[in-house]
Design a protein around this motif. Sequence first.
Motif, PDB file in Angstrom:
ATOM      1  N   ALA A 115      33.372  36.870  35.890  1.00  0.00           N
ATOM      2  CA  ALA A 115      31.981  36.680  35.458  1.00  0.00           C
ATOM      3  C   ALA A 115      31.291  35.528  36.177  1.00  0.00           C
ATOM      4  O   ALA A 115      30.089  35.586  36.431  1.00  0.00           O
ATOM      5  CB  ALA A 115      31.933  36.465  33.946  1.00  0.00           C
ATOM      6  N   GLU A 116      32.034  34.500  36.523  1.00  0.00           N
ATOM      7  CA  GLU A 116      31.407  33.343  37.159  1.00  0.00           C
ATOM      8  C   GLU A 116      31.220  33.508  38.666  1.00  0.00           C
ATOM      9  O   GLU A 116      30.725  32.609  39.337  1.00  0.00           O
ATOM     10  CB  GLU A 116      32.184  32.056  36.845  1.00  0.00           C
ATOM     11  N   ASP A 117      31.593  34.653  39.218  1.00  0.00           N
ATOM     12  CA  ASP A 117      31.462  34.879  40.660  1.00  0.00           C
ATOM     13  C   ASP A 117      30.238  35.748  40.962  1.00  0.00           C
ATOM     14  O   ASP A 117      30.319  36.763  41.643  1.00  0.00           O
ATOM     15  CB  ASP A 117      32.742  35.530  41.208  1.00  0.00           C
ATOM     16  N   VAL A 118      29.085  35.314  40.478  1.00  0.00           N
ATOM     17  CA  VAL A 118      27.837  36.062  40.662  1.00  0.00           C
ATOM     18  C   VAL A 118      27.506  36.191  42.147  1.00  0.00           C
ATOM     19  O   VAL A 118      27.013  37.223  42.599  1.00  0.00           O
ATOM     20  CB  VAL A 118      26.676  35.380  39.904  1.00  0.00           C
ATOM     21  N   ARG A 119      27.796  35.160  42.902  1.00  0.00           N
ATOM     22  CA  ARG A 119      27.476  35.155  44.335  1.00  0.00           C
ATOM     23  C   ARG A 119      28.126  36.341  45.061  1.00  0.00           C
ATOM     24  O   ARG A 119      27.574  36.889  46.009  1.00  0.00           O
ATOM     25  CB  ARG A 119      27.931  33.834  44.952  1.00  0.00           C
ATOM     26  N   HIS A 120      29.302  36.747  44.591  1.00  0.00           N
ATOM     27  CA  HIS A 120      30.009  37.861  45.219  1.00  0.00           C
ATOM     28  C   HIS A 120      29.881  39.150  44.405  1.00  0.00           C
ATOM     29  O   HIS A 120      30.653  40.090  44.602  1.00  0.00           O
ATOM     30  CB  HIS A 120      31.488  37.500  45.431  1.00  0.00           C
ATOM     31  N   GLY A 121      28.958  39.196  43.457  1.00  0.00           N
ATOM     32  CA  GLY A 121      28.701  40.437  42.724  1.00  0.00           C
ATOM     33  C   GLY A 121      29.617  40.690  41.547  1.00  0.00           C
ATOM     34  O   GLY A 121      29.758  41.838  41.128  1.00  0.00           O
ATOM     35  N   ASN A 122      30.256  39.660  41.010  1.00  0.00           N
ATOM     36  CA  ASN A 122      31.165  39.809  39.873  1.00  0.00           C
ATOM     37  C   ASN A 122      32.244  40.859  40.129  1.00  0.00           C
ATOM     38  O   ASN A 122      32.317  41.882  39.448  1.00  0.00           O
ATOM     39  CB  ASN A 122      30.403  40.151  38.593  1.00  0.00           C
ATOM     40  N   PRO A 123      33.128  40.615  41.095  1.00  0.00           N
ATOM     41  CA  PRO A 123      34.182  41.587  41.404  1.00  0.00           C
ATOM     42  C   PRO A 123      35.212  41.671  40.274  1.00  0.00           C
ATOM     43  O   PRO A 123      35.277  40.817  39.401  1.00  0.00           O
ATOM     44  CB  PRO A 123      34.824  41.015  42.668  1.00  0.00           C
ATOM     45  N   LEU A 124      36.025  42.713  40.323  1.00  0.00           N
ATOM     46  CA  LEU A 124      37.119  42.843  39.360  1.00  0.00           C
ATOM     47  C   LEU A 124      38.079  41.670  39.513  1.00  0.00           C
ATOM     48  O   LEU A 124      38.353  41.215  40.630  1.00  0.00           O
ATOM     49  CB  LEU A 124      37.897  44.139  39.584  1.00  0.00           C
ATOM     50  N   SER A 125      38.598  41.220  38.396  1.00  0.00           N
ATOM     51  CA  SER A 125      39.640  40.190  38.415  1.00  0.00           C
ATOM     52  C   SER A 125      40.973  40.867  38.762  1.00  0.00           C
ATOM     53  O   SER A 125      41.057  42.104  38.792  1.00  0.00           O
ATOM     54  CB  SER A 125      39.739  39.526  37.042  1.00  0.00           C
ATOM     55  N   GLU A 126      41.994  40.067  38.979  1.00  0.00           N
ATOM     56  CA  GLU A 126      43.331  40.648  39.209  1.00  0.00           C
ATOM     57  C   GLU A 126      43.751  41.478  38.006  1.00  0.00           C
ATOM     58  O   GLU A 126      44.315  42.564  38.158  1.00  0.00           O
ATOM     59  CB  GLU A 126      44.354  39.546  39.478  1.00  0.00           C
ATOM     60  N   LYS A 127      43.478  40.971  36.809  1.00  0.00           N
ATOM     61  CA  LYS A 127      43.799  41.695  35.586  1.00  0.00           C
ATOM     62  C   LYS A 127      43.054  43.031  35.551  1.00  0.00           C
ATOM     63  O   LYS A 127      43.625  44.068  35.220  1.00  0.00           O
ATOM     64  CB  LYS A 127      43.430  40.848  34.361  1.00  0.00           C
ATOM     65  N   GLY A 128      41.773  43.010  35.895  1.00  0.00           N
ATOM     66  CA  GLY A 128      40.984  44.239  35.909  1.00  0.00           C
ATOM     67  C   GLY A 128      41.532  45.250  36.896  1.00  0.00           C
ATOM     68  O   GLY A 128      41.634  46.448  36.597  1.00  0.00           O
ATOM     69  N   GLN A 129      41.897  44.783  38.081  1.00  0.00           N
ATOM     70  CA  GLN A 129      42.475  45.678  39.089  1.00  0.00           C
ATOM     71  C   GLN A 129      43.782  46.279  38.591  1.00  0.00           C
ATOM     72  O   GLN A 129      44.013  47.493  38.740  1.00  0.00           O
ATOM     73  CB  GLN A 129      42.699  44.924  40.394  1.00  0.00           C
ATOM     74  N   THR A 130      44.623  45.448  37.994  1.00  0.00           N
ATOM     75  CA  THR A 130      45.910  45.926  37.478  1.00  0.00           C
ATOM     76  C   THR A 130      45.710  46.926  36.348  1.00  0.00           C
ATOM     77  O   THR A 130      46.336  47.991  36.330  1.00  0.00           O
ATOM     78  CB  THR A 130      46.771  44.741  36.995  1.00  0.00           C
TER      79      THR A 130
END
Length: 157
Positions: free
Chosen positions: A13-28
């Motif tokens: 959520a705090e990575d707005v600059r990069h478009g809020n990518p999936l976290s490692e947990k989200g990817q897993t």
Amino acid sequence: MKLYLMRHGDYVAEDVRHGNPLSEKGQTDVSLLADFLNERRLPVSRIVHSEKLRAQQTANLIAKGFFCDKAPEEIPGLNPADEVATLAEQINDWEEDVVIVGHLPFLGRLTGLLVVHNESKEIVSFQTGTIVCLEKVENTRWIINWVLGPGLFRIDG
């Protein structure tokens, strides 16, 4: 006809600059769900997602869980605050199974409108990485066939 509604996976959520990518947990989480679905050999004609990066990444990962000849595609009208009535009308005309990857509150409102004809009724808890299978049982009548959340597949809880 089946309609698979999926909320994007957990994101940074705090990575707005990069478009809020999936976290490692989200990817897993999404990858584990895709592995589970892949064993069921579910065919779909399309996998669509919103313009947001986390939805695109989720769609690309969950695509491995379905049998689809087409790559996931971005379509307008799937963002969190978009209205759902127009898409619901279009969906009622679809004849082939489709996966939609999107966001809250949009997915919750769409599910309420399709299942109980009231977009204000929250009938499914769409945690990040949750997928819901709706099935059309009459021309404009839908039922919830099943719901899978990411916690079902995580070994670490």
